[in-house]
Scaffold this motif. Structure first.
Motif, PDB file in Angstrom:
ATOM      1  N   UNK A 209       0.832  -1.204   0.000  1.00 46.01           N
ATOM      2  CA  UNK A 209       0.000   0.000   0.000  1.00 46.01           C
ATOM      3  C   UNK A 209       0.870   1.258   0.000  1.00 46.01           C
ATOM      4  N   UNK A 321     -15.681  -5.951   7.019  1.00 46.29           N
ATOM      5  CA  UNK A 321     -14.941  -4.993   6.184  1.00 46.29           C
ATOM      6  C   UNK A 321     -15.262  -3.544   6.547  1.00 46.29           C
ATOM      7  N   UNK A 341     -11.592   9.755  -3.913  1.00 47.83           N
ATOM      8  CA  UNK A 341     -10.948   9.247  -5.124  1.00 47.83           C
ATOM      9  C   UNK A 341     -10.920   7.727  -5.127  1.00 47.83           C
ATOM     10  N   UNK A 342     -11.141   7.117  -3.979  1.00 47.18           N
ATOM     11  CA  UNK A 342     -10.973   5.667  -3.876  1.00 47.18           C
ATOM     12  C   UNK A 342     -12.288   4.924  -3.706  1.00 47.18           C
TER      13      UNK A 342
ATOM     14  N   UNK B 146     -11.076 -11.550  -0.957  1.00 50.54           N
ATOM     15  CA  UNK B 146     -10.567 -10.342  -1.619  1.00 50.54           C
ATOM     16  C   UNK B 146     -11.033 -10.193  -3.067  1.00 50.54           C
ATOM     17  N   UNK B 176     -15.803  -2.244  -3.951  1.00 53.61           N
ATOM     18  CA  UNK B 176     -16.744  -1.367  -3.218  1.00 53.61           C
ATOM     19  C   UNK B 176     -17.326  -0.276  -4.117  1.00 53.61           C
ATOM     20  N   UNK B 179     -16.722   3.374  -8.718  1.00 52.56           N
ATOM     21  CA  UNK B 179     -15.603   4.311  -8.612  1.00 52.56           C
ATOM     22  C   UNK B 179     -14.369   3.586  -8.079  1.00 52.56           C
ATOM     23  N   UNK B 180     -14.550   2.766  -7.041  1.00 52.90           N
ATOM     24  CA  UNK B 180     -13.434   1.972  -6.515  1.00 52.90           C
ATOM     25  C   UNK B 180     -12.908   1.049  -7.604  1.00 52.90           C
ATOM     26  N   UNK B 183     -10.725   3.112  -9.747  1.00 54.05           N
ATOM     27  CA  UNK B 183      -9.479   3.449  -9.037  1.00 54.05           C
ATOM     28  C   UNK B 183      -8.521   2.257  -9.051  1.00 54.05           C
ATOM     29  N   UNK B 187      -4.767   2.028 -11.387  1.00 57.95           N
ATOM     30  CA  UNK B 187      -3.479   1.782 -10.744  1.00 57.95           C
ATOM     31  C   UNK B 187      -2.766   0.575 -11.344  1.00 57.95           C
ATOM     32  N   UNK B 212      -5.976  11.387  -9.179  1.00 59.31           N
ATOM     33  CA  UNK B 212      -5.395  10.735  -8.007  1.00 59.31           C
ATOM     34  C   UNK B 212      -4.512   9.552  -8.382  1.00 59.31           C
ATOM     35  N   UNK B 340      -5.467  -5.111  -3.798  1.00 61.31           N
ATOM     36  CA  UNK B 340      -5.001  -5.396  -2.437  1.00 61.31           C
ATOM     37  C   UNK B 340      -4.207  -4.236  -1.834  1.00 61.31           C
ATOM     38  N   UNK B 341      -3.852  -3.256  -2.642  1.00 63.67           N
ATOM     39  CA  UNK B 341      -3.243  -2.045  -2.082  1.00 63.67           C
ATOM     40  C   UNK B 341      -4.299  -1.088  -1.552  1.00 63.67           C
ATOM     41  N   UNK B 342      -5.539  -1.278  -1.974  1.00 65.44           N
ATOM     42  CA  UNK B 342      -6.579  -0.297  -1.634  1.00 65.44           C
ATOM     43  C   UNK B 342      -7.585  -0.832  -0.626  1.00 65.44           C
ATOM     44  N   UNK B 343      -7.959  -2.085  -0.734  1.00 63.47           N
ATOM     45  CA  UNK B 343      -8.859  -2.673   0.257  1.00 63.47           C
ATOM     46  C   UNK B 343      -8.793  -4.187   0.111  1.00 63.47           C
ATOM     47  N   UNK B 344      -9.307  -4.901   1.101  1.00 60.34           N
ATOM     48  CA  UNK B 344      -9.172  -6.358   1.095  1.00 60.34           C
ATOM     49  C   UNK B 344     -10.473  -7.082   0.762  1.00 60.34           C
ATOM     50  N   UNK B 345     -11.439  -6.335   0.198  1.00 58.77           N
ATOM     51  CA  UNK B 345     -12.649  -7.024  -0.215  1.00 58.77           C
ATOM     52  C   UNK B 345     -13.905  -6.333   0.271  1.00 58.77           C
ATOM     53  N   UNK B 346     -15.013  -6.820  -0.208  1.00 62.16           N
ATOM     54  CA  UNK B 346     -16.335  -6.254   0.052  1.00 62.16           C
ATOM     55  C   UNK B 346     -17.005  -7.113   1.125  1.00 62.16           C
TER      56      UNK B 346
END
Lengths: 489, 489
Positions: A209, A321, A341-342, B146, B176, B179-180, B183, B187, B212, B340-346
């Motif tokens: 991250x 989560x 943004x995320x 994830x 999520x 938009x996510x 994002x 990346x 961003x 996995x840099x932004x979140x680990x799942x819904x």
């Protein structure tokens, strides 16, 4: 110019690690190698000149020079023009370490030790049922609460205040977990290529991250045997690196389980404050004190600029989560903008569920702690009786043991364990700057009978490693390819 | 070197916009100004030389030169050494446009038109109840999925396949929201400072998300009056800019409601394919066809490299916060690692809820569409009778009207409307490269009686604007300061 490890510091690290026999140069080289592999002299650090090291280690210049030459030959030191001798790591056979390991592809009856997260505690189904009842009132709205439901922000603020960090609801942002909270924060806090300090060992996904947010990682080796944050070294690293922020896990550190003492919080806080380093404090495991002990105040209480991330994933359940951020009021606008943004917010229902869990947190956490304590002790006992030469310090909290192997490599152990259907996260995954292949993290999140089975299979895998039957290369080949990626958490 | 708008193209845009009277140079200047403000000659584009424009517009070189000079004086053209005349926008009084407007701080009875999202449809409470029953089976696990629950990934894949884009579950990532999803994709897809094309007007949060992710934004003005994607101009922009990716909303485009025809999908897809531009297709509103018409095939069916993002937020409910990505198999590893840099799942429960909603999608979406159609027609009728000089094209789908004001500025209108407790997102928020202050987006997501009230208040606000009573400066002062940030969605 790489930052310099002072000669006195290197001597302090190396002298206790000197092996018993062999020629002096070889013993020094081996001690340096162990210190490097352990991550305490991280990749990219500059060693003192041969001449400067002679005094502190009490060895001749010729001996030190031969030891450096030996390390160079083994691939642990690079000579850079004008930079002296810089620590590096030899290439791992089979390729680089993957911070996003792939424990999937295991068979039926497999035991996954890559994720430090437990099954949901009792009381969670009840919280879901209550939240579903509450939900009706929200269905007539759009469901967008980008900063979080007011009722939940208030509860989270109150918990910070009760722990000694006065907080108002407008300082709280609800996020999709602690990792997302860190990702949001970094994007608001740092410019691309800013330096960000982080402990090594540390939480693997945080490394990714940080790098994803464009940070240059500055490793700060903590003493993971004695659970010491090494304040003097921290001070030097902060000064030399010009780090703008620091990602820290003071509360049952992942993977070591270390808890920063109140006295060290004051010292660490002072260093960060004086040098204008913003701490990003990951409190994911702060509620998991396993001995019923009182917790020190939050690290954020010592640094007004601190941003603190928390999560329900470890205290309650990973399937929720939901996490949160506590942000200084002056930075809230930037952080809230970064978040948009995320993602646009966390589901309404999960926020309501967390509200109900927090209402009953005393009872639920007490049970969760008791359950984890039993599992910790089960795994410890099994290891001590069946793998007595593995060294483990009993962690006072958290969800994992951090074990030192007597020899061999945890990468090889992970490869061997896979053949017995156990997925392990090897030590190098937790290294911010290489090394740590002599360590393995063992979460104690599975039920006791499964942990017994873990120990039994580890014995078999370990026999293979010791007998040289583990094939590291095959692990890498198997990991790339058909399987979906998974995580270490 | 800024990309050149060819003289023939400029003439095509400008000639229909010439005002009826005044000296020729002033008429040309005004027509150019309107075209710039509308976003069809975006900021940063280079105009043809005065000499090159004379032929296509049928005016003398002296006239064109005077028109350019006039625009320069008004702040719409910059002369850069070696680059000729480059379009720019005069500074907005009160500061720059904020892409993350602040509609909060409204009183009781306020009407928020900044978010295009409706209350939950009937059937959602039932889906939550069923999902809560299913949940029990998941509570014994860690809750970490994830990439998404297998059962949901399968359903989402099947829906793509049914729409003409063959998809397997391993190509689906649950996120999520859309938009996510964007994002995450950016990346994985682009390097910092890569150029990414996007339509203008477009979805405001996507602009922030692109920036961003480090992208340089390449605006592609679409014809938002005639709902034409301007393929020839697209081809030129792609060629000149070297864009690596393109964020596109072909299915009831936000904010215009435009639907890309099947023929244009083939053409647009061809351009992107030939130039190696990866489309990131936002299908958030693809399920909101309001006339019961059949939909064209997904744009992704024309470009094998396409990444497609979808969401339950518009079709079902924003409070769910679940979206997804459909990724070419060859890119799945990169995209999964980026996630996995932004979140680990819904959350598990929301995924189960979406599964139940998809099971009954035919019925629920049919009702959702009927409800939105009624609201669209209510708002259209009210505007036509009470604000007859506002121009609106009836959108065949989506959730908003995109209205052209006969004069004045939508920024001023938004400021005036705030005094009547209506929050509006002014046109410039949707502009990827400035302009669009003559346009306003009006979502038709509120119940009919509230939309009647919206129209009544807009009449009052509009009177203030026309009478010069709106004070734009005060809006900006009020927006900064005490209120929490909010979103445009």
């Amino acid at each position: 110019m790489p930052s310099l490890a002072p000669a006195s510091r290197v001597a302090d690290l190396v002298l206790p690690a000197l092996p018993g026999d062999g020629p002096a140069y070889a013993r020094l080289a081996e001690a340096l190698r162990r210190t490097i592999v352990d991550g305490r002299l991280p990749q990219g650090v500059r060693l003192p000149s041969e001449r400067d090291l002679t005094g502190p280690v009490g060895l001749s210049r010729t001996t030190v020079t031969r030891a450096y030459a030996e390390l160079r030959a083994q691939g642990y030191l690079a000579t850079r023009r004008g930079s002296g001798s810089v620590v590096q790591l030899p290439r791992v056979p089979g390729g680089r370490v993957d911070h996003l390991l792939t424990p999937a592809g295991l068979g039926e009856g497999a035991l996954d030790l890559t994720v430090t997260a437990a099954a949901a505690p009792a009381g969670i189904a009840d919280a879901y049922a209550r939240a579903t009842e509450d939900l009706g009132a929200y269905l007539s709205g759009t469901g967008y609460y980008p900063s979080g439901l007011p009722v939940l922000r208030e509860r989270i603020a109150d918990r910070f205040t009760a722990r000694g960090l006065a907080t108002t609801p407008d300082q709280v942002l609800v996020t999709p977990g602690a990792l997302a909270a860190v990702a949001i924060t970094l994007r608001a806090l740092i410019q691309r290529r800013d330096r960000v300090l982080l402990e090594t060992p540390t939480y693997p996904n945080a490394i990714a991250t940080l790098q994803g947010a464009g940070a240059r990682v500055v490793p700060h080796p903590i003493d993971h045997v004695d659970h010491d944050w090494e304040v003097a070294a921290l001070q030097r690293t902060v000064q030399q690196s010009g780090a703008r922020a620091a990602y820290l896990i003071p509360d049952f550190h992942n993977p070591t389980g270390a808890l920063m003492s109140s006295a060290q919080r004051e010292e660490v806080g002072g260093v960060l404050r004086r040098h204008g380093v913003v701490p990003v404090v990951d409190e994911s495991q702060a509620e998991l004190a396993l001995e019923g002990q009182p917790m020190p105040e939050p690290l954020g209480a010592h640094v007004p600029t601190a941003v603190t991330a928390g999560s329900a994933s470890k205290s309650f359940w990973g399937g929720l989560r939901v996490g949160w951020l506590r942000v200084p009021r002056s930075r809230m606008d930037e952080v809230a903008a970064s978040r948009l943004q995320l993602d646009l917010g966390v589901p309404v229902l999960e926020q309501l569920v967390l509200g109900h869990l927090l209402d009953r947190a005393d009872v639920i956490l007490h049970e969760q702690q008791a359950r984890l304590r039993e599992r910790r002790d089960t795994l410890l006992l099994a290891l001590r009786s069946q793998l007595p030469d593995w060294q483990v310090r009993v962690p006072a909290g958290g969800m994992s043991l951090w074990c030192r192997l007597p020899e061999g490599s945890s990468t090889a152990l992970a490869a061997a364990a896979r053949r017995y259907d156990v997925a392990l996260a090897a030590g190098p995954n937790f290294a911010a700057a290489g090394g740590l292949d002599g360590w393995i993290r063992l979460p104690f999140v599975l039920p006791p009978e499964q942990l017994q089975e873990v120990a039994a299979r580890l014995v078999l895998a370990w026999e293979d490693v010791v007998a040289g039957r583990a094939e590291v290369g095959r692990r890498d080949a198997a990991d790339r390819g058909e399987r979906p990626r998974s995580i270490i958490a």
